[in-house]
Design a protein around this motif. Structure first.
Motif, PDB file in Angstrom:
ATOM      1  N   ALA A  83       2.715 -56.197  48.141  1.00  0.00           N
ATOM      2  CA  ALA A  83       2.839 -54.831  47.165  1.00  0.00           C
ATOM      3  C   ALA A  83       1.344 -55.493  46.081  1.00  0.00           C
ATOM      4  CB  ALA A  83       4.363 -54.708  46.452  1.00  0.00           C
ATOM      5  N   VAL A  87      -1.317 -52.182  45.929  1.00  0.00           N
ATOM      6  CA  VAL A  87      -1.286 -51.834  44.507  1.00  0.00           C
ATOM      7  C   VAL A  87      -2.609 -51.699  43.803  1.00  0.00           C
ATOM      8  CG1 VAL A  87      -0.478 -51.737  42.165  1.00  0.00           C
ATOM      9  CG2 VAL A  87       0.936 -51.870  43.846  1.00  0.00           C
ATOM     10  N   TRP A  91      -5.022 -48.668  44.377  1.00  0.00           N
ATOM     11  CA  TRP A  91      -6.225 -47.566  43.047  1.00  0.00           C
ATOM     12  C   TRP A  91      -7.169 -47.922  42.571  1.00  0.00           C
ATOM     13  CZ3 TRP A  91      -3.019 -44.041  40.909  1.00  0.00           C
ATOM     14  CH2 TRP A  91      -1.913 -44.112  40.758  1.00  0.00           C
ATOM     15  N   GLY A 109       0.840 -43.821  35.241  1.00  0.00           N
ATOM     16  CA  GLY A 109       1.464 -44.692  36.467  1.00  0.00           C
ATOM     17  C   GLY A 109       0.976 -46.068  37.061  1.00  0.00           C
ATOM     18  N   GLU A 110      -0.140 -45.691  37.113  1.00  0.00           N
ATOM     19  CA  GLU A 110      -1.352 -46.926  37.555  1.00  0.00           C
ATOM     20  C   GLU A 110      -0.889 -48.132  36.653  1.00  0.00           C
ATOM     21  OE1 GLU A 110      -6.363 -47.685  38.665  1.00  0.00           O
ATOM     22  OE2 GLU A 110      -5.281 -46.648  36.701  1.00  0.00           O
ATOM     23  N   SER A 113       2.187 -49.728  37.092  1.00  0.00           N
ATOM     24  CA  SER A 113       2.466 -50.427  38.581  1.00  0.00           C
ATOM     25  C   SER A 113       1.702 -51.249  38.894  1.00  0.00           C
ATOM     26  CB  SER A 113       1.086 -49.281  39.667  1.00  0.00           C
ATOM     27  OG  SER A 113      -0.083 -49.400  39.363  1.00  0.00           O
ATOM     28  N   ALA A 116       3.754 -54.156  36.846  1.00  0.00           N
ATOM     29  CA  ALA A 116       4.641 -54.728  37.853  1.00  0.00           C
ATOM     30  C   ALA A 116       5.097 -55.233  39.006  1.00  0.00           C
ATOM     31  CB  ALA A 116       5.406 -52.948  38.369  1.00  0.00           C
ATOM     32  N   VAL A 117       3.269 -55.606  39.732  1.00  0.00           N
ATOM     33  CA  VAL A 117       3.037 -56.473  40.703  1.00  0.00           C
ATOM     34  C   VAL A 117       2.281 -57.470  40.085  1.00  0.00           C
ATOM     35  CG1 VAL A 117       2.554 -54.540  42.703  1.00  0.00           C
ATOM     36  CG2 VAL A 117       0.739 -55.645  40.865  1.00  0.00           C
TER      37      VAL A 117
END
Length: 232
Positions: A83, A87, A91, A109-110, A113, A116-117
């Motif tokens: 992931a 990601v 990107w 959104g970028e 993410s 999150a990762v």
């Protein structure tokens, strides 16, 4: 009930992830310099999450982990690395990277993410809930894997011979007189240095803990041998 230093780490983590988005760095990142954008990204995706995971430890970390949807699946080391690589890599594809700059919703959104990762990866390396899922050797291997995965991107930028991102290369005015290629190479250096500081520190701490645990095992073994001699 957490000690003050944990609260300070949490506040610092929030600041590291927020200040770049509300400071002049954000304007430089979106309009002028790829290197400024990379600095913003590594703070949001790496340094900030590392501080947050360090702050949230023990029972609170276990409680949070139990309420995250799909958390157990995502915390599998192989899936976490996959992931993270996906990601970060996707990107930074030039067409998508440039498209993000003109679409605020996509840009948000970028960033989400990245957060999150980053949290997933640092949860593996720090193990705030003390689950012992990977053990110290596994966490060291994970840290090394993330570092080398990141170096693929940073090396591609540092050793580039042309500007990959038209949104920055075609700027009519160059901030601080930095050429597009120099700016791109500087972006790669920013990423490499930041990862060396964060992941390098993590690697050193984990290595020290392995050495300490080995010394403790030797001490316990020596104590048992001495006890047996006394009994005999």
């Amino acid at each position: 009930a957490a000690p003050a230093r944990r609260a300070a780490l949490l506040a610092l983590g929030v600041a590291v992830m927020t200040v770049p988005l509300v400071s002049p760095l954000d304007a430089a990142a979106e309009r002028y310099l790829l290197s400024a954008h990379m600095l913003e990204h590594v703070l949001i995706a790496d340094a900030g999450p590392a501080l947050l995971v360090l702050a949230v430890r023990g029972p609170l970390a276990r409680a949070l982990g139990s309420v995250v949807p799909g958390g157990a699946l995502l915390r599998r080391p192989a899936l976490t690395i996959a992931a993270w690589v996906a990601v970060i890599g996707v990107w930074h594809v030039p067409a998508l990277y440039d498209a993000v700059l003109g679409r605020p919703w996509l840009h948000d959104g970028e960033h989400l993410s990245f957060v999150a990762v980053g949290l997933l990866a640092w949860t593996q390396m720090i193990d705030p809930a003390a689950s012992g899922r990977m053990g110290l050797p596994g966490r060291i291997a994970f840290t090394v894997a993330v570092f080398f995965a990141g170096q693929v991107l940073s090396d591609a930028l540092v050793f580039s011979f042309r500007a990959y991102y038209p949104a920055y290369a075609d700027q009519p005015a160059r901030l601080a007189g930095i050429s597009p290629l120099a700016d791109q190479r500087l972006a790669g250096i920013v990423m490499a240095v930041e990862q060396l500081l964060t992941l390098g520190t993590c690697f050193a701490v984990l290595l020290r803990r392995i050495r300490r645990s080995g010394e403790m095992r030797r001490d316990r073994k020596s104590t048992r041998l001495n006890s047996s001699h006394i009994t005999i």
